[in-house]
Write a protein that holds these residues in place. Structure first.
Motif, mmCIF file in Angstrom:
data_model
loop_
_atom_site.group_PDB
_atom_site.id
_atom_site.type_symbol
_atom_site.label_atom_id
_atom_site.label_comp_id
_atom_site.label_asym_id
_atom_site.label_seq_id
_atom_site.Cartn_x
_atom_site.Cartn_y
_atom_site.Cartn_z
ATOM 1 N N ILE B 47 1.769 9.367 9.101
ATOM 2 C CA ILE B 47 0.662 9.571 10.051
ATOM 3 C C ILE B 47 0.282 11.038 10.165
ATOM 4 C CG2 ILE B 47 -0.013 9.329 12.485
ATOM 5 C CD1 ILE B 47 1.846 6.761 12.401
ATOM 6 N N SER B 48 1.251 11.839 10.574
ATOM 7 C CA SER B 48 0.943 13.261 10.806
ATOM 8 C C SER B 48 0.540 13.969 9.504
ATOM 9 C CB SER B 48 2.158 13.930 11.434
ATOM 10 O OG SER B 48 2.067 15.311 11.333
ATOM 11 N N SER B 49 1.370 13.843 8.478
ATOM 12 C CA SER B 49 1.092 14.590 7.233
ATOM 13 C C SER B 49 -0.261 14.250 6.610
ATOM 14 C CB SER B 49 2.206 14.357 6.213
ATOM 15 O OG SER B 49 3.296 15.153 6.557
ATOM 16 N N PRO B 50 -0.563 12.929 6.370
ATOM 17 C CA PRO B 50 -1.876 12.667 5.746
ATOM 18 C C PRO B 50 -3.064 13.073 6.635
ATOM 19 C CG PRO B 50 -0.736 10.608 6.271
ATOM 20 C CD PRO B 50 0.235 11.704 6.501
ATOM 21 N N SER B 51 -2.929 12.880 7.966
ATOM 22 C CA SER B 51 -4.075 13.211 8.813
ATOM 23 C C SER B 51 -4.300 14.726 8.861
ATOM 24 C CB SER B 51 -3.885 12.652 10.222
ATOM 25 O OG SER B 51 -2.731 13.206 10.810
ATOM 26 N N PHE B 52 -3.217 15.494 8.964
ATOM 27 C CA PHE B 52 -3.393 16.949 8.997
ATOM 28 C C PHE B 52 -3.741 17.507 7.603
ATOM 29 C CE2 PHE B 52 -1.241 16.688 13.140
ATOM 30 C CZ PHE B 52 -2.104 17.482 13.880
ATOM 31 N N LEU B 98 -13.442 15.539 13.462
ATOM 32 C CA LEU B 98 -12.884 14.933 12.253
ATOM 33 C C LEU B 98 -11.358 14.851 12.356
ATOM 34 C CD1 LEU B 98 -13.877 14.087 9.269
ATOM 35 C CD2 LEU B 98 -12.848 16.256 8.619
ATOM 36 N N GLY B 99 -10.758 15.912 12.886
ATOM 37 C CA GLY B 99 -9.304 15.951 13.058
ATOM 38 C C GLY B 99 -8.839 14.859 13.997
ATOM 39 N N TRP B 100 -9.545 14.693 15.107
ATOM 40 C CA TRP B 100 -9.170 13.652 16.076
ATOM 41 C C TRP B 100 -9.378 12.260 15.468
ATOM 42 C CZ3 TRP B 100 -12.041 16.094 20.885
ATOM 43 C CH2 TRP B 100 -11.286 17.184 21.351
ATOM 44 N N LEU B 101 -10.468 12.106 14.770
ATOM 45 C CA LEU B 101 -10.761 10.821 14.124
ATOM 46 C C LEU B 101 -9.688 10.498 13.091
ATOM 47 C CD1 LEU B 101 -13.090 8.737 14.282
ATOM 48 C CD2 LEU B 101 -13.997 9.789 12.211
ATOM 49 N N SER B 102 -9.256 11.516 12.394
ATOM 50 C CA SER B 102 -8.230 11.353 11.376
ATOM 51 C C SER B 102 -6.919 10.884 12.023
ATOM 52 C CB SER B 102 -8.054 12.677 10.645
ATOM 53 O OG SER B 102 -7.049 12.584 9.720
ATOM 54 N N THR B 107 -3.121 6.693 12.849
ATOM 55 C CA THR B 107 -2.202 6.143 13.860
ATOM 56 C C THR B 107 -2.520 4.678 14.143
ATOM 57 O OG1 THR B 107 -2.209 8.334 14.874
ATOM 58 C CG2 THR B 107 -1.239 6.579 16.168
ATOM 59 N N VAL B 108 -3.788 4.318 14.131
ATOM 60 C CA VAL B 108 -4.173 2.971 14.546
ATOM 61 C C VAL B 108 -4.953 2.216 13.460
ATOM 62 C CG1 VAL B 108 -5.471 1.638 16.274
ATOM 63 C CG2 VAL B 108 -4.265 3.725 16.962
ATOM 64 N N LEU B 109 -6.084 2.763 13.071
ATOM 65 C CA LEU B 109 -7.048 1.976 12.298
ATOM 66 C C LEU B 109 -6.520 1.505 10.953
ATOM 67 C CD1 LEU B 109 -10.310 3.954 13.144
ATOM 68 C CD2 LEU B 109 -9.443 1.862 14.193
ATOM 69 N N ILE B 110 -5.850 2.392 10.225
ATOM 70 C CA ILE B 110 -5.402 2.020 8.875
ATOM 71 C C ILE B 110 -4.448 0.823 8.912
ATOM 72 C CG2 ILE B 110 -3.467 3.666 8.764
ATOM 73 C CD1 ILE B 110 -4.226 4.058 5.795
ATOM 74 N N VAL B 124 3.471 -4.635 16.881
ATOM 75 C CA VAL B 124 2.084 -4.127 17.007
ATOM 76 C C VAL B 124 1.642 -3.530 15.679
ATOM 77 C CG1 VAL B 124 2.124 -3.689 19.494
ATOM 78 C CG2 VAL B 124 2.945 -1.928 17.939
ATOM 79 N N ASN B 125 0.356 -3.725 15.364
ATOM 80 C CA ASN B 125 -0.113 -3.185 14.082
ATOM 81 C C ASN B 125 -0.779 -1.808 14.276
ATOM 82 O OD1 ASN B 125 -2.234 -4.216 15.445
ATOM 83 N ND2 ASN B 125 -3.151 -5.297 13.699
ATOM 84 N N TYR B 126 -0.082 -0.941 14.926
ATOM 85 C CA TYR B 126 -0.446 0.489 15.034
ATOM 86 C C TYR B 126 0.820 1.248 15.412
ATOM 87 C CZ TYR B 126 -0.603 -0.704 20.021
ATOM 88 O OH TYR B 126 -0.277 -1.150 21.270
ATOM 89 N N TYR B 127 0.739 2.576 15.290
ATOM 90 C CA TYR B 127 1.919 3.361 15.658
ATOM 91 C C TYR B 127 1.895 3.566 17.167
ATOM 92 C CZ TYR B 127 5.480 6.988 15.856
ATOM 93 O OH TYR B 127 6.615 7.697 16.167
ATOM 94 N N PRO B 128 2.975 3.185 17.847
ATOM 95 C CA PRO B 128 2.972 3.279 19.315
ATOM 96 C C PRO B 128 3.214 4.708 19.808
ATOM 97 C CG PRO B 128 5.045 2.338 18.551
ATOM 98 C CD PRO B 128 4.221 2.572 17.323
#
Lengths: 501, 175
Positions: B47-52, B98-102, B107-110, B124-128
């Motif tokens: 989550i963190s690495s790909p988004s950042f 873009l950063g927030w959307l990422s 965290t959730v959408l993917i 749950v199908n997202y990161y809590p």
């Protein structure tokens, strides 16, 4: 070194205008670091002359700018100029404005009837009664008669000549080698009669005082313009283009026989391709645009500053191409080209960009202005405070700075107008490859490109994309405080002058 | 562009790389692990690495575009230079969004698109991510944009654009 330039008549006044701008461009240096002092004096019976007023305006504006600059510039406008004013040969004729008032025939008949007859023989009635408040109406004999009554020895005691002649004496006495340079046309009235007469008087006066070190030179203008149209029936005696050649022949014959008693060196400048001016009897209506020939006449004075290694009495010029003049045709073109090029580029960059920037800065906070103009912090207080100084930098809103800016604006506008006029006023079928005339005018568009202002070999060898006002601003921003000895508007103008070429 | 500006540009880009790929992960792991949920072994690599990384790529592209535009710009006056300021602000706001959307995406959408759960057995199908964790990553997105876009543009904007970036006059305007 002290230089004394005397402009006689309308063309003489135009030559002084050119000389003032050459001086501003640093082109009257004689190799030494110290710029020469230039004294200017106008001899003009036409007190309403537009040409005289234009020359006077250029000199006054330069003088005002210089006095406000003081010692706050290392390169820009270094040459000192003193204008001794305008003198009319009719001023001491007890209000007389016509030849028969200068030489009252009743008195002549009583005291010397032969002279009265000779007077009638030499001057037809219409010339005797013509009012001379517009000049000598293109008639050298009228001018010669009036001019020959002048006594330089008595003028040296009083009147407008006094200050200049005493300065010549003082300069010569201090071991200097002053140069007196006369300017005027030989094909009109005032110049043709005044220049040789005054030259001879000055030589005699200098010889009487033992001031043999003082040189007396002249730039004599041969025909270089014609009139469009001619005077009407009611115009009275007036200059006629068909007489120009006759007047010139007579003047050159006089110079051949008696020239050395008038001048040490003579520069003869004319043009076979004539500029066309609207007909004017003189006065306010005579607003002939500046011409390249007047620039060349001014360069005669520059030439006389060179070491006297070249013998010769009369100097002539020619051009390489029949219908075109380029920098290679200008004497000493590498230095003169650089000087004029620097002047023109400075004028465009200052008037059409930096001056507008300073105006815009008055409506913004200094911080807001600086965010778009980092170069400004080199010259003005970044805090923008109206009083006090920070690191010697004045406020961009200080009244003193704004007054200097206005003075520079005024002079630079005159310079630009002169460059524009002589670039456009070339004569039919004649082309100049010196400047782009259309760019030499004031506009509010924040001109950026400088690459086309100057044409030919005097154009700086920079790529077009890197020859912009913005490039100068970037260079200004990079300078260290040591590179900028003066702050404020003076420092800005001085730095711009240095970076303009 | 001045040689010192090239050096600053290189240094800030290098610092940005170290920050995004090493320092930030270390901070998440050692200082804010309590705020980022129970499964940092999932959060950091997936989550963190790909988004950042996406934010870093975006900031780098925006930075290169900014440098190219300002390097080739020939503004006639201060007003034209200042006209770049709104563009800078728009770029910055877009990068933050873009950063927030990422963050939201990874965290959730993917996971919802894939119909998968990042944490096995969580149901749950997202990161809590806890609320404090959401706030933290949002602040870190802003910090990243400051470090990856504001700082290099502040120090390396060329020519007459040198002071156009917010804060430049105050921080660099002395002589």
């Amino acid at each position: 070194m002290s230089l004394f330039a005397i402009g006689v008549g309308g063309s003489g006044a135009k030559c002084l205008e050119a000389l003032c701008h050459l001086h501003a461009c640093g082109l009257l240096q004689n190799g030494s670091d110290q710029p020469p002092r230039l004294g200017t004096f106008l001899v003009e019976p036409d007190q309403q002359s537009t040409l005289r007023a234009r020359a006077q305006t250029a000199m006054d504006r330069y003088d005002k700018m210089r006095s406000l600059l003081g010692n706050k510039a290392e390169h820009f406008a270094r040459g000192e100029l003193r204008n001794y004013g305008t003198w009319s040969p009719l001023s001491n004729a007890s209000g007389a404005i016509s030849l028969d008032q200068v030489f009252p025939k009743a008195v002549l008949r009583t005291q010397a009837s032969g002279l009265a007859a000779l007077f009638d023989c030499l001057f037809p009635p219409e010339e005797q009664s013509a009012e001379l408040d517009v000049g000598f109406r293109g008639r050298p004999p009228i001018g010669s008669a009036v001019m020959s009554r002048i006594s330089l020895a008595s003028e040296a005691q009083t009147g407008q000549w006094q200050q200049m002649l005493s300065d010549i004496q003082a300069a010569a006495g201090a071991g200097d080698t002053p140069i007196i340079h006369l300017f005027g046309s030989v094909f009109g009235g005032t110049g043709a009669s005044g220049v040789p007469t005054l030259g001879q008087m000055l030589k005699t006066w200098l010889a009487e005082l033992g001031l043999t070190r003082v040189r007396v030179n002249a730039s004599l203008l041969l025909p270089y313009f014609d009139f469009e149209g001619q005077g009407q029936e009611g115009t009275g005696v007036h200059a006629e283009a068909r007489n120009f050649q006759l007047n010139t022949d007579a003047a050159l014959q006089y110079l051949r026989s008696s020239g050395t008693s008038c001048f040490d060196h003579v520069y003869l400048i004319g043009s076979d391709i004539k500029a066309r001016y609207g007909f004017s009897i003189g006065g306010r209506s005579q607003s002939n645009a500046a011409h390249l020939v007047e620039l060349l006449a001014g360069l005669g004075l520059r030439h006389s500053l060179q070491p006297a290694s070249q013998p010769g009495y009369a100097y002539v010029l020619s051009r390489a191409t029949a219908n075109q003049i380029s920098w290679n045709d200008i004497p000493d073109h590498e230095i003169v080209g650089e000087g004029l090029s620097r002047g023109a580029r400075f004028a465009v960059a200052w008037l059409n960009n930096f001056s507008l920037e300073l105006d815009a800065a008055q409506k913004l906070s200094m911080g807001s202005f600086l965010s778009g103009a980092p170069w400004a912090r080199q010259f003005f207080q970044p805090s923008g405070k109206a009083t006090g100084t920070q690191g010697g930098r004045p406020s961009i809103r200080s009244t003193e700075e704004l007054n200097l800016k206005s003075a520079i604006d005024a002079y630079v506008e005159t310079l630009l107008q002169w460059l524009n006029q002589f670039s456009s006023n070339t004569g039919s079928g004649f082309n100049q490859e010196l400047f782009t005339q259309s760019l030499l005018q004031r506009n509010p568009n924040y001109d950026n490109a400088l690459d086309r202002v100057v044409k030919g070999s005097a154009r700086p060898t920079r790529e077009e994309r890197q020859d912009m006002v913005e490039d100068i601003k970037v260079q200004m921003d990079k300078l260290t405080p040591e590179d900028i000895p003066h702050n404020g508007v003076a420092g800005l103008a001085d730095t711009l002058w240095t970076l303009s070429f | 562009m001045r040689s010192t500006q090239y050096i600053w540009l290189g240094l800030t880009v290098l610092i940005g790389i170290l920050w995004v790929f090493i320092i930030q992960n270390w901070i998440f792991l050692n200082l804010f692990s309590a705020l980022l949920g129970q499964n940092l072994n999932v959060f950091l690599p997936q989550i963190s690495s790909p988004s950042f990384t996406i934010l870093w790529i975006s900031c780098t592209i925006a930075l290169l575009f900014w440098i190219f535009t300002t390097l080739n710009g020939k503004p006639r006056n201060a007003a034209e230079v200042k006209s770049m300021q709104p563009r800078w602000w728009i770029s910055t706001i877009l990068l933050v969004l873009l950063g927030w959307l990422s963050q939201l995406f990874f965290t959730v959408l993917i996971w919802q698109i894939q119909s998968a759960s990042p944490v096995e057995g969580s149901g749950v199908n997202y990161y809590p991510l806890p609320a404090g964790g959401w706030l933290l990553v949002m602040v870190f997105v802003v910090l990243n944009v400051l470090l990856l876009f504001w700082l290099p543009t502040l120090l390396a904007s060329p020519r007459t654009y040198r002071f156009v970036v917010p804060g430049a006059v105050r921080l660099l305007g002395g002589r």
